[in-house]
Design an enzyme around this catalytic site. Structure first.
Site, PDB file in Angstrom:
ATOM      1  CD  GLU A 216      22.530  36.310  41.115  1.00  0.00           C
ATOM      2  OE1 GLU A 216      23.842  35.947  40.726  1.00  0.00           O
ATOM      3  OE2 GLU A 216      22.275  36.317  42.115  1.00  0.00           O
TER       4      GLU A 216
ATOM      5  CG  ASN B  93      15.601  36.026  42.191  1.00  0.00           C
ATOM      6  OD1 ASN B  93      14.812  36.831  42.791  1.00  0.00           O
ATOM      7  ND2 ASN B  93      16.459  35.566  42.922  1.00  0.00           N
TER       8      ASN B  93
ATOM      9  CG  HIS C 241      21.537  40.104  48.702  1.00  0.00           C
ATOM     10  ND1 HIS C 241      21.217  39.485  49.708  1.00  0.00           N
ATOM     11  CD2 HIS C 241      21.152  39.159  47.593  1.00  0.00           C
ATOM     12  CE1 HIS C 241      20.721  38.256  49.301  1.00  0.00           C
ATOM     13  NE2 HIS C 241      20.766  38.092  48.068  1.00  0.00           N
TER      14      HIS C 241
ATOM     15  CD  GLU D  47      18.421  35.780  46.563  1.00  0.00           C
ATOM     16  OE1 GLU D  47      19.656  36.272  46.941  1.00  0.00           O
ATOM     17  OE2 GLU D  47      18.004  35.220  45.646  1.00  0.00           O
TER      18      GLU D  47
ATOM     19  CG  ASP E  72      20.958  40.075  52.875  1.00  0.00           C
ATOM     20  OD1 ASP E  72      21.311  40.759  52.138  1.00  0.00           O
ATOM     21  OD2 ASP E  72      21.454  38.968  52.788  1.00  0.00           O
TER      22      ASP E  72
HETATM   23  O1  G3I Z   1      28.003  22.378  50.682  1.00  0.00           O
HETATM   24  C1  G3I Z   1      29.465  22.703  50.661  1.00  0.00           C
HETATM   25  C2  G3I Z   1      30.119  21.863  51.897  1.00  0.00           C
HETATM   26  O2  G3I Z   1      30.162  20.488  51.597  1.00  0.00           O
HETATM   27  C3  G3I Z   1      31.606  22.395  51.900  1.00  0.00           C
HETATM   28  O3  G3I Z   1      32.314  21.986  53.107  1.00  0.00           O
HETATM   29  C4  G3I Z   1      31.555  23.993  51.893  1.00  0.00           C
HETATM   30  C5  G3I Z   1      33.190  24.442  52.233  1.00  0.00           C
HETATM   31  O4  G3I Z   1      33.088  25.812  51.711  1.00  0.00           O
HETATM   32  O5  G3I Z   1      30.952  24.686  50.954  1.00  0.00           O
HETATM   33  C6  G3I Z   1      29.534  23.990  50.916  1.00  0.00           C
HETATM   34  O6  G3I Z   1      28.765  24.651  49.886  1.00  0.00           O
HETATM   35  C7  G3I Z   1      28.782  26.097  50.133  1.00  0.00           C
HETATM   36  C8  G3I Z   1      27.237  26.355  49.802  1.00  0.00           C
HETATM   37  O7  G3I Z   1      26.723  27.809  49.858  1.00  0.00           O
HETATM   38  C9  G3I Z   1      26.344  25.522  50.924  1.00  0.00           C
HETATM   39  O8  G3I Z   1      26.610  26.116  52.106  1.00  0.00           O
HETATM   40  C10 G3I Z   1      29.551  26.999  49.080  1.00  0.00           C
HETATM   41  O9  G3I Z   1      30.837  26.873  49.383  1.00  0.00           O
HETATM   42  C11 G3I Z   1      29.071  28.300  49.179  1.00  0.00           C
HETATM   43  O10 G3I Z   1      29.786  29.146  47.761  1.00  0.00           O
HETATM   44  C12 G3I Z   1      27.542  28.309  48.912  1.00  0.00           C
HETATM   45  O11 G3I Z   1      27.247  29.814  49.099  1.00  0.00           O
HETATM   46  C13 G3I Z   1      25.989  30.163  48.707  1.00  0.00           C
HETATM   47  C14 G3I Z   1      26.121  31.209  47.467  1.00  0.00           C
HETATM   48  O12 G3I Z   1      24.643  31.484  47.023  1.00  0.00           O
HETATM   49  C15 G3I Z   1      26.550  30.481  46.388  1.00  0.00           C
HETATM   50  O13 G3I Z   1      26.704  31.606  45.371  1.00  0.00           O
HETATM   51  C16 G3I Z   1      25.126  30.773  50.049  1.00  0.00           C
HETATM   52  O14 G3I Z   1      25.033  29.718  50.943  1.00  0.00           O
HETATM   53  C17 G3I Z   1      23.976  31.401  49.584  1.00  0.00           C
HETATM   54  O15 G3I Z   1      23.338  31.927  50.430  1.00  0.00           O
HETATM   55  C18 G3I Z   1      24.094  32.311  48.432  1.00  0.00           C
HETATM   56  O16 G3I Z   1      22.762  32.630  47.892  1.00  0.00           O
HETATM   57  C19 G3I Z   1      22.775  33.280  46.864  1.00  0.00           C
HETATM   58  C20 G3I Z   1      21.365  33.157  45.966  1.00  0.00           C
HETATM   59  O17 G3I Z   1      21.588  32.016  45.508  1.00  0.00           O
HETATM   60  C21 G3I Z   1      21.227  34.238  44.709  1.00  0.00           C
HETATM   61  N1  G3I Z   1      21.483  35.643  45.221  1.00  0.00           N
HETATM   62  C22 G3I Z   1      22.549  35.889  46.036  1.00  0.00           C
HETATM   63  C23 G3I Z   1      22.547  34.992  47.458  1.00  0.00           C
HETATM   64  C24 G3I Z   1      23.670  35.369  48.090  1.00  0.00           C
HETATM   65  O18 G3I Z   1      25.249  35.129  47.628  1.00  0.00           O
END
Ligand code: G3I
Length: 403
Positions: free
Chosen positions: A217, A259, A295, A323, A325
């Site tokens: 990004e 990416n 996405h 990625e 969806d």
């Molecule tokens: O690990 C913590 C956990 O300890 C805590 O309790 C919880 C509370 O909110 O948060 C957890 O972390 C989260 C993490 O995912 C793991 O589940 C974060 O809040 C959350 O923001 C994070 O979101 C991820 C996101 O990227 C962050 O930008 C998504 O899972 C993940 O699917 C998403 O993936 C991104 C790609 O990397 C890049 N392209 C877009 C895509 C979708 O946003």
């Protein structure tokens, strides 16, 4: 219940140089050593990628003229796998077209046995992307303090099933620890920090990951400049070159990707990305592929995806849908699920029509693991399996495109 994973094996005698387990040993365009060390066999995932995996043969090679087959089996839980219905499986179909089909997964899924019984099915999924645990905040939360347990757990899961692994991601403005974003480093220091991060993380997984999203990004949403970040502010475009050069040095066999999202159809952002990659390649920056996150919104998939992805490929690089969806504006109706089926079909057909589009990854596979509801509460049901692991029309849209 057992399922059987078919391995392609070949036995070669007298080989001197041999690849270690998890290293690439074959595939279209691959010119390296095709023999695996004792205790490993060369497994062909598809036409373009073979990898040494643990096995009982004394040595092996991916040479097509000497291929034989063998099987290994593993025990699953009593939950039926998707292929129990008789579907050939999306990865199995994709490999017939020289491509892969894969998923992203995150660590919470590792304690969900139902999820795992589906995720390990190599007929459906030949590649696993580490969804969160290889990001900078997970791997180097404080300077020079590296942490790999969470990523390793997913990589080991995939390896145990014979699935290849995509690394995601090394240099990204998001999920970046504040010691990097607020460190006020000068150009020389930030260069050292990027090089150290890329080198450490890639070396840890050297030979085990076949793709890496080296930068993620980096283009602004407006599509006319680089995204503002500590990296672009301090180093301009050069930060991308620094990351890719360090990545190539750390794991020369790994395919290195740039990416991004919203680079699906022909528009300002995809054109800026195209020009950026062209410029970097001309400077000798070792970019192997463009990762199109994809996405997408059902009913609004751009009509120019095939043309746009072919334009990336015309630069002499691979294209991967990284990625995918396709979210549905809620509430879900049968008509909307049929539209989503058409959308998944169109995306899959577009990739299958471009020789250098190497594969498709969906961003997790059952709807209840999708990131969409937490970010777009008015949209959902974005994946090909529903929350009960039932295949949706979208699944058959992909299947039909691969037949
Ligand atoms: O690990 C913590 C956990 O300890 C805590 O309790 C919880 C509370 O909110 O948060 C957890 O972390 C989260 C993490 O995912 C793991 O589940 C974060 O809040 C959350 O923001 C994070 O979101 C991820 C996101 O990227 C962050 O930008 C998504 O899972 C993940 O699917 C998403 O993936 C991104 C790609 O990397 C890049 N392209 C877009 C895509 C979708 O946003």
């Amino acid at each position: 219940m057992q399922y059987r994973l078919v391995l392609s094996l070949a036995f070669v005698t007298g080989a001197l140089a041999q690849k270690a387990v998890w290293e690439q040993c074959g595939g279209n365009g691959y010119t390296g050593v095709t023999t695996c060390a004792s205790g490993a066999v060369c497994q062909a995932y598809n036409d373009w990628y073979s990898q040494c995996v643990p096995g009982s043969a004394s040595s092996s090679s991916s040479s097509s003229s000497t291929k034989t087959t063998s099987t290994v089996s593993s025990t699953t839980t009593s939950v039926p796998t998707p292929t129990a219905t008789g579907d050939p499986g999306l990865h199995a179909l994709a490999t017939r077209k020289g491509r892969y089909f894969g998923i992203a997964m995150d660590n919470p899924a590792l304690s969900d046995q139902t999820y795992l019984s589906y995720a390990k099915n190599t007929k459906e999924f030949g590649v696993v992307t580490v969804g969160n645990s290889l990001k900078w905040d997970a791997t180097e939360p404080s300077r020079n303090s590296f942490s790999y347990d969470r990523a390793d757990a997913i990589v080991k899961f995939a390896e145990a099933n014979g699935q290849a692994v995509r690394g995601h991601t090394l240099v990204w403005h998001s999920q970046l620890p504040s010691w990097v974003s607020n460190g006020n480093f000068n150009a020389a220091e930030l260069t050292r920090i990027i090089e150290s991060h890329v080198t450490n993380v890639m070396t840890k997984f050297k030979g085990r990951l076949f793709h890496w999203d080296v930068v993620n990004e980096v283009v602004d949403d407006g599509g006319n400049k680089l995204r503002d970040s500590v990296f672009s502010r301090t180093l301009g475009e050069e930060f991308i070159a620094i990351a890719f050069r360090a990545a190539r040095k750390a794991d020369p066999a790994c395919k290195l990707y740039i990416n991004d999202y919203n680079i699906d159809g022909l528009d300002a952002k995809s054109t800026f990305t195209y020009d950026l990659v062209k410029r970097l390649l001309a400077k000798g920056v070792p970019i192997d592929g463009v990762g199109v996150q994809a996405h997408l919104i059902s009913g609004s998939v751009p009509g120019s995806i095939q043309e746009n992805w072919a334009r990336f490929a015309s630069l002499g690089v691979d294209v991967a849908i990284t990625e995918l969806d396709i979210r549905i504006p809620l509430p879900v109706t049968d008509a909307k699920l049929q539209q989503q089926k058409k959308d998944y079909n169109a995306v899959t057909k577009a990739c299958a029509s471009i020789p250098r589009c190497v594969g498709i990854t969906i961003w997790d596979f059952p709807d209840h693991y999708s990131w969409i509801p937490s970010v777009f509460p008015q949209e959902g049901a974005a994946l090909p399996w529903d929350s009960n692991y039932k295949k949706k029309p979208a699944y058959y849209g992909i299947q039909e495109a691969l037949q």
